[in-house]
Design a protein around this motif. Structure first.
Motif, mmCIF file in Angstrom:
data_model
loop_
_atom_site.group_PDB
_atom_site.id
_atom_site.type_symbol
_atom_site.label_atom_id
_atom_site.label_comp_id
_atom_site.label_asym_id
_atom_site.label_seq_id
_atom_site.Cartn_x
_atom_site.Cartn_y
_atom_site.Cartn_z
ATOM 1 N N ASP A 116 0.832 -1.362 -0.034
ATOM 2 C CA ASP A 116 0.159 0.052 -0.010
ATOM 3 C C ASP A 116 0.797 1.094 -0.063
ATOM 4 O O ASP A 116 0.306 2.441 0.354
ATOM 5 C CB ASP A 116 -0.962 -0.097 1.162
ATOM 6 N N ALA A 117 2.198 1.163 -0.142
ATOM 7 C CA ALA A 117 3.153 2.201 -0.201
ATOM 8 C C ALA A 117 2.749 3.229 -0.917
ATOM 9 O O ALA A 117 3.325 4.403 -0.862
ATOM 10 C CB ALA A 117 4.410 1.697 -0.427
ATOM 11 N N ASP A 118 1.822 3.015 -2.091
ATOM 12 C CA ASP A 118 1.807 4.262 -2.997
ATOM 13 C C ASP A 118 0.461 5.170 -2.337
ATOM 14 O O ASP A 118 0.073 6.121 -3.162
ATOM 15 C CB ASP A 118 1.395 3.585 -4.180
ATOM 16 N N VAL A 119 -0.187 4.918 -1.360
ATOM 17 C CA VAL A 119 -1.337 5.484 -0.826
ATOM 18 C C VAL A 119 -0.639 6.306 0.573
ATOM 19 O O VAL A 119 -0.153 5.730 1.269
ATOM 20 C CB VAL A 119 -2.441 4.791 -0.333
ATOM 21 N N TYR A 120 -0.733 7.701 0.290
ATOM 22 C CA TYR A 120 0.005 8.531 1.337
ATOM 23 C C TYR A 120 -0.573 8.220 2.726
ATOM 24 O O TYR A 120 -1.597 8.458 2.939
ATOM 25 C CB TYR A 120 -0.151 9.939 1.007
ATOM 26 N N ASN A 121 0.105 7.912 3.605
ATOM 27 C CA ASN A 121 -0.446 7.661 4.979
ATOM 28 C C ASN A 121 0.635 8.221 6.194
ATOM 29 O O ASN A 121 1.536 8.789 5.644
ATOM 30 C CB ASN A 121 -0.708 6.165 5.134
ATOM 31 N N TYR A 122 0.254 7.651 7.232
ATOM 32 C CA TYR A 122 1.077 8.065 8.409
ATOM 33 C C TYR A 122 2.527 7.725 8.183
ATOM 34 O O TYR A 122 3.643 8.645 8.676
ATOM 35 C CB TYR A 122 0.582 7.437 9.921
ATOM 36 N N ALA A 123 2.856 6.465 7.703
ATOM 37 C CA ALA A 123 4.093 6.029 7.252
ATOM 38 C C ALA A 123 4.916 6.870 6.573
ATOM 39 O O ALA A 123 6.353 7.198 6.765
ATOM 40 C CB ALA A 123 4.093 4.654 6.848
ATOM 41 N N HIS A 124 4.427 7.479 5.666
ATOM 42 C CA HIS A 124 4.905 8.531 4.576
ATOM 43 C C HIS A 124 5.454 9.770 5.144
ATOM 44 O O HIS A 124 6.564 10.369 5.092
ATOM 45 C CB HIS A 124 4.080 8.721 3.342
ATOM 46 N N ARG A 125 4.416 10.116 6.129
ATOM 47 C CA ARG A 125 4.644 11.414 6.814
ATOM 48 C C ARG A 125 5.930 11.272 7.774
ATOM 49 O O ARG A 125 6.897 12.035 7.857
ATOM 50 C CB ARG A 125 3.427 11.869 7.631
ATOM 51 N N ALA A 126 5.996 10.223 8.435
ATOM 52 C CA ALA A 126 7.142 9.720 9.516
ATOM 53 C C ALA A 126 8.456 9.544 8.619
ATOM 54 O O ALA A 126 9.302 10.193 9.146
ATOM 55 C CB ALA A 126 6.895 8.593 10.012
ATOM 56 N N PHE A 127 8.263 9.113 7.401
ATOM 57 C CA PHE A 127 9.564 9.001 6.590
ATOM 58 C C PHE A 127 10.030 10.373 6.234
ATOM 59 O O PHE A 127 11.192 10.348 6.047
ATOM 60 C CB PHE A 127 9.208 7.793 5.570
ATOM 61 N N LEU A 128 8.983 11.072 5.832
ATOM 62 C CA LEU A 128 9.196 12.401 5.139
ATOM 63 C C LEU A 128 10.185 13.212 6.514
ATOM 64 O O LEU A 128 11.082 14.109 6.170
ATOM 65 C CB LEU A 128 8.071 13.096 4.726
ATOM 66 N N GLN A 129 9.395 12.990 7.817
ATOM 67 C CA GLN A 129 10.221 13.811 8.823
ATOM 68 C C GLN A 129 11.473 13.384 9.005
ATOM 69 O O GLN A 129 12.501 14.219 9.381
ATOM 70 C CB GLN A 129 9.338 13.180 10.044
ATOM 71 N N ALA A 130 11.907 12.054 8.675
ATOM 72 C CA ALA A 130 13.311 11.847 8.858
ATOM 73 C C ALA A 130 14.199 12.287 7.706
ATOM 74 O O ALA A 130 15.199 12.645 8.144
ATOM 75 C CB ALA A 130 13.381 10.079 8.661
ATOM 76 N N PHE A 131 13.675 12.486 6.582
ATOM 77 C CA PHE A 131 14.270 13.301 5.710
ATOM 78 C C PHE A 131 14.365 14.889 5.938
ATOM 79 O O PHE A 131 15.503 15.285 5.655
ATOM 80 C CB PHE A 131 13.620 13.195 4.215
ATOM 81 N N LEU A 132 13.570 15.376 6.536
ATOM 82 C CA LEU A 132 13.466 16.636 7.040
ATOM 83 C C LEU A 132 14.747 17.082 8.026
ATOM 84 O O LEU A 132 15.677 18.161 8.072
ATOM 85 C CB LEU A 132 12.397 17.300 7.618
ATOM 86 N N SER A 133 15.079 15.728 8.716
ATOM 87 C CA SER A 133 16.303 15.936 9.708
ATOM 88 C C SER A 133 17.639 15.547 9.352
ATOM 89 O O SER A 133 18.480 16.100 9.421
ATOM 90 C CB SER A 133 15.891 15.250 11.220
ATOM 91 N N GLN A 134 17.536 14.612 8.344
ATOM 92 C CA GLN A 134 18.596 14.130 7.544
ATOM 93 C C GLN A 134 19.191 14.850 6.163
ATOM 94 O O GLN A 134 20.251 14.910 6.035
ATOM 95 C CB GLN A 134 18.515 12.545 7.325
ATOM 96 N N SER A 135 18.118 15.032 5.488
ATOM 97 C CA SER A 135 18.337 15.732 4.202
ATOM 98 C C SER A 135 18.925 14.922 2.949
ATOM 99 O O SER A 135 18.540 14.763 2.115
ATOM 100 C CB SER A 135 19.396 16.916 3.989
ATOM 101 N N VAL A 136 19.996 13.933 3.545
ATOM 102 C CA VAL A 136 20.415 12.923 2.483
ATOM 103 C C VAL A 136 20.574 11.568 3.327
ATOM 104 O O VAL A 136 21.074 11.446 4.384
ATOM 105 C CB VAL A 136 21.959 13.317 2.325
ATOM 106 N N MET A 137 20.071 10.759 2.593
ATOM 107 C CA MET A 137 20.207 9.212 3.086
ATOM 108 C C MET A 137 20.588 8.300 1.968
ATOM 109 O O MET A 137 19.953 8.346 0.625
ATOM 110 C CB MET A 137 18.856 8.751 3.688
ATOM 111 N N THR A 138 21.467 7.213 2.207
ATOM 112 C CA THR A 138 21.702 6.404 1.065
ATOM 113 C C THR A 138 20.638 5.137 1.462
ATOM 114 O O THR A 138 20.060 5.231 2.541
ATOM 115 C CB THR A 138 23.130 5.602 1.457
ATOM 116 N N VAL A 139 20.576 4.385 0.537
ATOM 117 C CA VAL A 139 19.659 3.178 0.645
ATOM 118 C C VAL A 139 19.789 2.538 2.059
ATOM 119 O O VAL A 139 18.861 2.082 2.709
ATOM 120 C CB VAL A 139 19.822 2.137 -0.677
ATOM 121 N N ASP A 140 21.102 1.998 2.151
ATOM 122 C CA ASP A 140 21.366 1.539 3.934
ATOM 123 C C ASP A 140 20.977 2.364 4.880
ATOM 124 O O ASP A 140 20.755 1.478 5.846
ATOM 125 C CB ASP A 140 22.858 1.048 3.581
#
Ligand SMILES: [Zn+2]
Ligand SMILES: [Zn+2]
Length: 330
Positions: A14-38
């Motif tokens: 269901d990853a293509d439907v925007y949900n809480y998990a996406h918001r939380a993942f976006l939060q991680a990007f806001l604090s990190q800005s750059v992330m490798t796959v690992d």
């Protein structure tokens, strides 16, 4: 029944439907800005587990298609805000890296939120040095040595972008243009800017002390670099071919600032090392030729720090690319 009230547990599919998990993942990007796959894998696994504790996700469950669909769902939401999560491979390690980037045309505005105007001028001088001074027909270094970073802490008398800032002062009813000299930075201030750029994933500092653009900068500044440093041919002069200082890789079509170039210095073909190896693998490897100009491929003409070892023949300066051509023609 609306999706939100569904009792079905949301699975990674269901990853293509925007949900809480996406918001939380976006939060991680806001604090990190750059992330490798690992780096993404444990974060996304934790986020999905928090989203649905009945189906804990492990790092091993995080596949590339899941990352891709998650990023796509987030991008569909944040595109209207001029943000996008982009991915690019590191030019040498080829590690896939994701970055949250501002898609507005002047990507330097993004940097302006964390730097003062004088610091931004310094960043522009660093970019000018990478892509003009240290990017000539003979030597495409596209990096700045530590010594050079201190030399340009204060602006030279005349520079392309970093000329005196123009301020408009209200003087009575008539606004007056006042030239304000950019004072530049003290050594320590310049060093702090460089450290911040490295920490934020914009710059990479090599063991030999060369600063170059890291994947995040290449993703964010792609359009800016080409607009600023590539000069299109003049419309009214059919002889004018323009100047291309920023080249894309013949293999992956991403900008090359570390790689190899065609043995003919007038040819625009560039590769990342691994992209060239991939291309010349197999039948093409027997008679290695440049795919564009058909010059024999030697693979020993470099782009990036390795080009610094090529003997300096330039007088330097803004038009050094042309100066070198003159020098060679003599
Ligand atoms: Zn490539
Ligand atoms: Zn060529």
């Amino acid at each position: 029944m609306p999706r939100e009230s569904s009792t079905c547990a949301e699975s990674p599919s269901d990853a293509d439907v925007y949900n809480y998990a996406h918001r939380a993942f976006l939060q991680a990007f806001l604090s990190q800005s750059v992330m490798t796959v690992d780096e993404i894998k444990p974060v996304l696994a934790a986020v999905l587990t928090a989203h649905d504790p009945t189906r804990p996700s492990l790092e091993g469950d995080i596949t590339q298609p899941l990352i891709t669909s998650t990023v796509q769902a987030i991008n569909a939401k944040i595109g209207a805000l001029d943000y996008e999560i982009r991915s690019a491979r590191d030019q040498t390690s080829k590690t896939l890296t994701y970055a949250l980037v501002n898609t507005t045309s002047d990507a330097l505005t993004q940097l302006a939120t964390s730097f003062t105007p004088d610091e931004i001028s310094y960043v522009k001088r660093l970019l000018d040095y990478m892509f003009e001074t240290n990017n000539t027909r003979i030597r495409e270094i596209m990096a700045v040595s530590t010594m050079e970073t201190t030399q340009i802490a204060r602006p030279p008398p005349r520079s392309r972008q970093s000329q005196a800032q123009t301020q408009i002062e209200a003087d009575g009813d008539e606004p007056t243009q006042v030239q304000v000299r950019d004072p530049g930075l003290k050594m320590q201030e310049a060093e702090d800017v460089l450290n911040t750029l490295v920490a934020q994933g914009f710059f990479h500092c090599s063991r030999a002390g060369y600063y170059s653009l890291a994947p995040r900068a290449l993703m964010e500044l792609r359009a800016y670099l080409k607009e600023t440093y590539n000069e299109p041919p003049a419309d009214d002069d059919p002889e004018d071919e323009g100047i291309t200082r920023i080249h894309d890789c013949e293999g992956c079509r991403e900008i090359v600032t570390v790689g190899v170039r065609c043995s003919d210095r007038d040819c625009g073909v560039r590769w990342h090392d691994r992209c060239a190896i991939q291309y010349f693998r197999g039948p093409r490897g027997d008679t290695k030729k440049c795919p564009t100009c058909k010059t024999g491929w030697t693979g020993d003409l470099f782009v990036g720090e390795r080009a610094a070892n090529t003997q300096r023949r330039s007088t330097g300066g803004r038009n050094s690319r042309r100066n070198e051509e003159d020098y060679e023609d003599e």
